[in-house]
Design an enzyme around this catalytic site. Sequence first.
Site, PDB file in Angstrom:
ATOM      1  N   ASP A   1     -67.161  13.252 -58.322  1.00 52.51           N
ATOM      2  CA  ASP A   1     -67.922  12.036 -58.022  1.00 52.51           C
ATOM      3  C   ASP A   1     -67.366  10.785 -58.692  1.00 52.51           C
ATOM      4  O   ASP A   1     -67.785   9.683 -58.381  1.00 52.51           O
ATOM      5  CB  ASP A   1     -69.371  12.210 -58.469  1.00 52.51           C
ATOM      6  CG  ASP A   1     -69.456  12.270 -59.982  1.00 52.51           C
ATOM      7  OD1 ASP A   1     -68.631  12.975 -60.587  1.00 52.51           O
ATOM      8  OD2 ASP A   1     -70.323  11.598 -60.554  1.00 52.51           O
TER       9      ASP A   1
ATOM     10  N   TYR B   1     -61.289   8.007 -66.828  1.00 52.55           N
ATOM     11  CA  TYR B   1     -61.018   9.103 -67.769  1.00 52.55           C
ATOM     12  C   TYR B   1     -59.659   8.980 -68.449  1.00 52.55           C
ATOM     13  O   TYR B   1     -59.386   9.668 -69.424  1.00 52.55           O
ATOM     14  CB  TYR B   1     -61.154  10.462 -67.070  1.00 52.55           C
ATOM     15  CG  TYR B   1     -62.588  10.909 -66.966  1.00 52.55           C
ATOM     16  CD1 TYR B   1     -63.141  11.777 -67.907  1.00 52.55           C
ATOM     17  CD2 TYR B   1     -63.419  10.436 -65.963  1.00 52.55           C
ATOM     18  CE1 TYR B   1     -64.469  12.175 -67.828  1.00 52.55           C
ATOM     19  CE2 TYR B   1     -64.749  10.813 -65.874  1.00 52.55           C
ATOM     20  CZ  TYR B   1     -65.263  11.687 -66.812  1.00 52.55           C
ATOM     21  OH  TYR B   1     -66.584  12.064 -66.744  1.00 52.55           O
TER      22      TYR B   1
HETATM   23  C1  G6P Z   1     -69.010  11.904 -64.194  1.00 48.53           C
HETATM   24  C2  G6P Z   1     -67.868  12.840 -63.968  1.00 48.53           C
HETATM   25  C3  G6P Z   1     -68.329  14.255 -64.068  1.00 48.53           C
HETATM   26  C4  G6P Z   1     -69.006  14.481 -65.388  1.00 48.53           C
HETATM   27  C5  G6P Z   1     -70.103  13.487 -65.618  1.00 48.53           C
HETATM   28  C6  G6P Z   1     -70.606  13.611 -67.038  1.00 48.53           C
HETATM   29  O1  G6P Z   1     -69.950  12.015 -63.195  1.00 48.53           O
HETATM   30  O2  G6P Z   1     -67.223  12.648 -62.754  1.00 48.53           O
HETATM   31  O3  G6P Z   1     -67.214  15.076 -63.958  1.00 48.53           O
HETATM   32  O4  G6P Z   1     -69.558  15.756 -65.433  1.00 48.53           O
HETATM   33  O5  G6P Z   1     -69.622  12.201 -65.424  1.00 48.53           O
HETATM   34  O6  G6P Z   1     -71.669  12.777 -67.206  1.00 48.53           O
HETATM   35  P1  G6P Z   1     -72.650  12.926 -68.425  1.00 48.53           P
HETATM   36  O7  G6P Z   1     -73.685  11.928 -68.118  1.00 48.53           O
HETATM   37  O8  G6P Z   1     -73.145  14.359 -68.418  1.00 48.53           O
HETATM   38  O9  G6P Z   1     -71.851  12.637 -69.654  1.00 48.53           O
END
Ligand code: G6P
Length: 438
Positions: free
Chosen positions: A168, A262
């Site tokens: 996403d 990232y």
């Molecule tokens: C985004 C990334 C995901 C990840 C998420 C973590 O959506 O694409 O790969 O798992 O962020 O988010 P959080 O709110 O759990 O740190």
Amino acid sequence: KFNILIAGGGSTYTPGIVAMLADHNDQFPIGEIKLYDDLAERQEPIGEACKIMLQEKNPDIKFSYTTDPKEAFTNIDFCMAHIRVGLYAMREQDEKIPLKYGVVGQETCGPGGLAYGLRSIPGVIELVDYMEKYSPDAWMLNYSNPAAIVAEATRRLRPNSKIINICDMPIAIETIFAEILKLDSRKDMNVRYYGLNHFGWWTDITDKQGNDLMPKLKEFVSENGYALETEDFQHKHPSWQATFKKAKDLYALDPETMPNTYLKYYFYPDYEVEHSDPNFTRANEVMESREKEVFETARKIVEAGTAVGTEFHAGAHATFIVDLASAIAFNTMERMLLIVPNNGAIANFPKDAMVEVPCLVGKNGPEPLSMGEIPTFQKGLMEQQVAVEKLVVEAYIEGSYQKLWQALTLSKTVPSAKVAKDILDELIVANKDFWPEL
Ligand code: G6P
């Protein structure tokens, strides 16, 4: 009408996905939604709340939840998979162990991502096998993390399976681009992009008439990164705000492209470590916020017997999943960024690497578009990172300590083989219930 299984029924993302599916029933008609999880105690409150919500949104959609794989996987058209093997308790370890050694502590990047990868591989493979056994014609739309390693593992271990790996993050970033450009939707843009998952760059962005939108975007990003004044749920969160601001420094390294956020863990690991609290990481934040809030909302819905007045948040994940499922179901050939075997899409990159590139999606799955040759800077970075991902999967298959040590040593986030070994030895102890014997 299509029958959907959501694997990872007890995930805090599940109610949002269910809500989104119900709300998009015109675009993608659904006969049945089932939830599947191996943890009954997590799934039950979510399942009960979803049942009430769905009854109110669309009583024609059949709904159930189960921990029995046969019941779950029988008679489905799509399995949407978002599992987290080891839950947030293990995410906490993935983040805290590397940080102890001054190394980035993150769920998908660096040593934590490799640790999580080794836990996810058998979990996702098990789902693929259930699907092939009970609904051999179904498709799995997988966004279980760490997507890059999971994708490489499925390429190696189940090369012919109907699994599509998606993320996403590009969607979330394109949504920001659209807002910067004052477009109604990210779908008003055509993009060219290449990379690995959580490791990529946009090279061209045009509107539907083919007009170049990059100059306007560059002007904004060189000043502000991806930080917007917005009410968006995810964007507003302080840790995400910091990430979106940091995009400015990522962009500075190559002002010809727009970076995936990232990359901050690879370009500025020292900054990330300095700005992390080794005793309170993102896993702790999520456990104290999203985990509590979603289960609390579920409890309230069940207690009140109605979901009216309570809103489950559906992230960028959800709409993308509906788009992907409809592209396959209705052969729309919609253009989307997916994680697929390279096979020449990036001309000067190995064929057998799992890359993230635009694809046209129809009933036979994704057809990657050619992105041509990539520059030395990105190629070098990607070759290093893809080797890390391949070594993790080889370490899993062969039960090889050596290869895992090599993978950690090769990760751009880790300063030396010594530090790699120290972290690895701690990760092995922490993951004793999940990892294969090394
Ligand atoms: C985004 C990334 C995901 C990840 C998420 C973590 O959506 O694409 O790969 O798992 O962020 O988010 P959080 O709110 O759990 O740190």
